[in-house]
Enzyme design. Structure first.
Site, mmCIF file in Angstrom:
data_model
loop_
_atom_site.group_PDB
_atom_site.id
_atom_site.type_symbol
_atom_site.label_atom_id
_atom_site.label_comp_id
_atom_site.label_asym_id
_atom_site.label_seq_id
_atom_site.Cartn_x
_atom_site.Cartn_y
_atom_site.Cartn_z
ATOM 1 C CE1 TYR A 147 -2.032 -0.306 2.480
ATOM 2 C CE2 TYR A 147 -1.701 -2.025 0.836
ATOM 3 C CZ TYR A 147 -1.190 -1.215 1.840
ATOM 4 O OH TYR A 147 0.128 -1.303 2.190
ATOM 5 C CB SER B 97 2.025 -1.699 -1.322
ATOM 6 O OG SER B 97 1.640 -3.044 -1.158
HETATM 7 P P1 NAD Z 1 2.859 -0.060 10.800
HETATM 8 O O1 NAD Z 1 1.488 -0.215 11.327
HETATM 9 O O2 NAD Z 1 3.972 -0.372 11.695
HETATM 10 O O3 NAD Z 1 3.054 1.410 10.255
HETATM 11 C C1 NAD Z 1 2.011 2.197 9.772
HETATM 12 C C2 NAD Z 1 2.007 3.495 10.545
HETATM 13 O O4 NAD Z 1 1.077 4.395 9.950
HETATM 14 C C3 NAD Z 1 1.569 3.354 11.983
HETATM 15 O O5 NAD Z 1 2.647 3.104 12.848
HETATM 16 C C4 NAD Z 1 0.927 4.701 12.278
HETATM 17 O O6 NAD Z 1 1.779 5.503 13.066
HETATM 18 C C5 NAD Z 1 0.784 5.351 10.923
HETATM 19 N N1 NAD Z 1 -0.565 5.876 10.752
HETATM 20 C C6 NAD Z 1 -1.676 5.219 10.365
HETATM 21 N N2 NAD Z 1 -2.731 6.071 10.361
HETATM 22 C C7 NAD Z 1 -2.244 7.277 10.755
HETATM 23 C C8 NAD Z 1 -2.834 8.561 10.952
HETATM 24 N N3 NAD Z 1 -4.130 8.771 10.684
HETATM 25 N N4 NAD Z 1 -2.058 9.573 11.401
HETATM 26 C C9 NAD Z 1 -0.736 9.387 11.642
HETATM 27 N N5 NAD Z 1 -0.127 8.201 11.457
HETATM 28 C C10 NAD Z 1 -0.873 7.167 11.024
HETATM 29 O O7 NAD Z 1 2.927 -0.953 9.480
HETATM 30 P P2 NAD Z 1 3.981 -0.987 8.271
HETATM 31 O O8 NAD Z 1 3.708 -2.248 7.570
HETATM 32 O O9 NAD Z 1 5.337 -0.677 8.708
HETATM 33 O O10 NAD Z 1 3.453 0.178 7.335
HETATM 34 C C11 NAD Z 1 4.275 1.205 6.841
HETATM 35 C C12 NAD Z 1 3.975 1.445 5.366
HETATM 36 O O11 NAD Z 1 4.352 0.293 4.634
HETATM 37 C C13 NAD Z 1 2.507 1.685 5.055
HETATM 38 O O12 NAD Z 1 2.395 2.714 4.100
HETATM 39 C C14 NAD Z 1 2.076 0.377 4.436
HETATM 40 O O13 NAD Z 1 1.004 0.549 3.543
HETATM 41 C C15 NAD Z 1 3.342 -0.020 3.713
HETATM 42 N N6 NAD Z 1 3.449 -1.430 3.334
HETATM 43 C C16 NAD Z 1 3.497 -2.408 4.270
HETATM 44 C C17 NAD Z 1 3.590 -3.726 3.852
HETATM 45 C C18 NAD Z 1 3.654 -4.871 4.833
HETATM 46 O O14 NAD Z 1 3.573 -6.020 4.393
HETATM 47 N N7 NAD Z 1 3.797 -4.629 6.095
HETATM 48 C C19 NAD Z 1 3.654 -4.031 2.491
HETATM 49 C C20 NAD Z 1 3.606 -3.003 1.565
HETATM 50 C C21 NAD Z 1 3.520 -1.700 2.000
#
Ligand code: NAD
Ligand code: MG
Length: 298
Positions: free
Chosen positions: A203, A190
């Site tokens: 985080y 991230s």
């Molecule tokens: P999202 O909520 O769609 O995806 C996160 C997923 O993590 C969930 O769908 C869930 O299935 C899974 N998860 C969480 N806890 C879990 C557990 N205990 N067991 C199994 N699965 C679990 O959101 P996203 O933004 O697509 O996140 C995906 C990745 O991207 C994450 O690592 C997040 O930190 C990273 N990220 C997101 C952003 C943003 O702005 N959205 C920015 C930087 C990084």
């Protein structure tokens, strides 16, 4: 040639400058209920066979970035296993259904990766269902803001660290005995790994850790022909943002601080994962690709 003739697609306008209303869901939430709908590439991602015959396990593949990666990988010719939490079944089935409808193979395995035993089971089932494993995307993540560091409780800290760091160690450890030369591991970092927000200390700690893990493991595995890299998204419109990922009043202006002046869509993350998964990136090792709309990071 005039500048007009050279313009194919302006990244500033490629996706709408949305201003979502404040909204709230309990973590992990559902893409189904996110407004406006995120673009995961359903209508637009075009595959060109770059991952033909590959076998991929994607954690958090039901929604957001993971779902866009799953759709892209499938359209590039890979078979995919999606992991998610049981409460997200509907999201997972929608993504899996889309892939199967297009003639791809998507296997859904629900379960909580904070549990050591489940991680073993997940990898074993994935290997069984796919007939092997050569791409691992550690993408699942937990993000809940906390205004006051003094109020951090153990449960909060434990959930963030277990989901984002421990599970990555465990799943990678279990997957490696099945992965041979040419396999690739891609972790989701991230922008928080470079610019920690004061309300996301736990985080951000995990995302710094993911970058370190990626570089260290990459050095260890490269001689075996296994490449480890990461993608570091910037502000992306996903359900993570409305499941207490940040204060609701911040959602409207999310991403306006980027050089493009808008938030990213999950589909815009997918090409980086495809690149890192495919043999085209054979000389890219231990790298973190920033896909953040222009937020200068080291
Ligand atoms: P999202 O909520 O769609 O995806 C996160 C997923 O993590 C969930 O769908 C869930 O299935 C899974 N998860 C969480 N806890 C879990 C557990 N205990 N067991 C199994 N699965 C679990 O959101 P996203 O933004 O697509 O996140 C995906 C990745 O991207 C994450 O690592 C997040 O930190 C990273 N990220 C997101 C952003 C943003 O702005 N959205 C920015 C930087 C990084
Ligand atoms: Mg989800």
């Amino acid at each position: 040639m005039s500048p007009d003739q050279l313009t194919f697609d302006n990244p500033v306008e490629r996706h709408a400058h949305i201003k979502p209303q404040a909204q709230h869901q309990e973590p992990p939430g559902l893409d189904r209920d996110l407004e406006p709908k995120p673009d995961r590439g359903e209508e637009t991602y075009r595959g060109t066979g770059r991952l033909q015959g590959r076998k991929a396990l994607i954690t958090g593949g039901d929604s957001g970035i993971g779902s866009a990666v799953a759709i892209a990988f499938a359209r590039e010719g890979a078979d995919v296993v999606l992991n998610y939490l049981e409460s997200e079944r509907e999201d997972a089935e929608r993504v899996g259904g889309l892939i199967e409808h297009e003639g791809g193979k998507a296997i859904l395995i629900a379960g909580d990766i904070r549990q050591r035993e489940f991680c073993r089971e997940l990898v074993a089932k994935a290997v069984d269902a796919l007939g092997g494993l050569d791409i691992l995307v550690n993408n699942a993540g937990h993000q809940v803001y906390q205004e006051d560091f003094a109020e951090f409780d153990e449960e909060h800290l434990d959930r963030t660290l277990k989901t984002n760091l421990y599970a990555m160690f465990w799943i990678t450890k279990d997957a490696l005995p099945h992965m041979g030369p040419g396999s690739t591991i891609i972790n989701t970092s991230s922008v928080q790994a470079y610019k920690p927000s004061p309300i996301l200390i736990d985080y951000a700690t995990t995302k710094f850790g993911i970058n370190g893990f990626t570089k260290g493991l990459a050095m260890q595995l490269a001689p075996q022909g296994i490449r480890v890299n990461a993608v570091a998204p910037g502000p992306v419109w996903t359900v993570l943002q409305v499941t207490e990922g940040q204060p609701p009043e911040k959602v409207e202006s999310f991403g306006e601080n980027t050089a493009l002046g808008r938030m990213g869509q999950p589909v815009e993350m997918a090409p980086a994962y495809v690149f890192l998964a495919s043999p085209e990136s054979s000389y890219v090792v231990g790298e973190t690709i920033n896909v953040n709309g222009g937020l200068p990071v080291p």
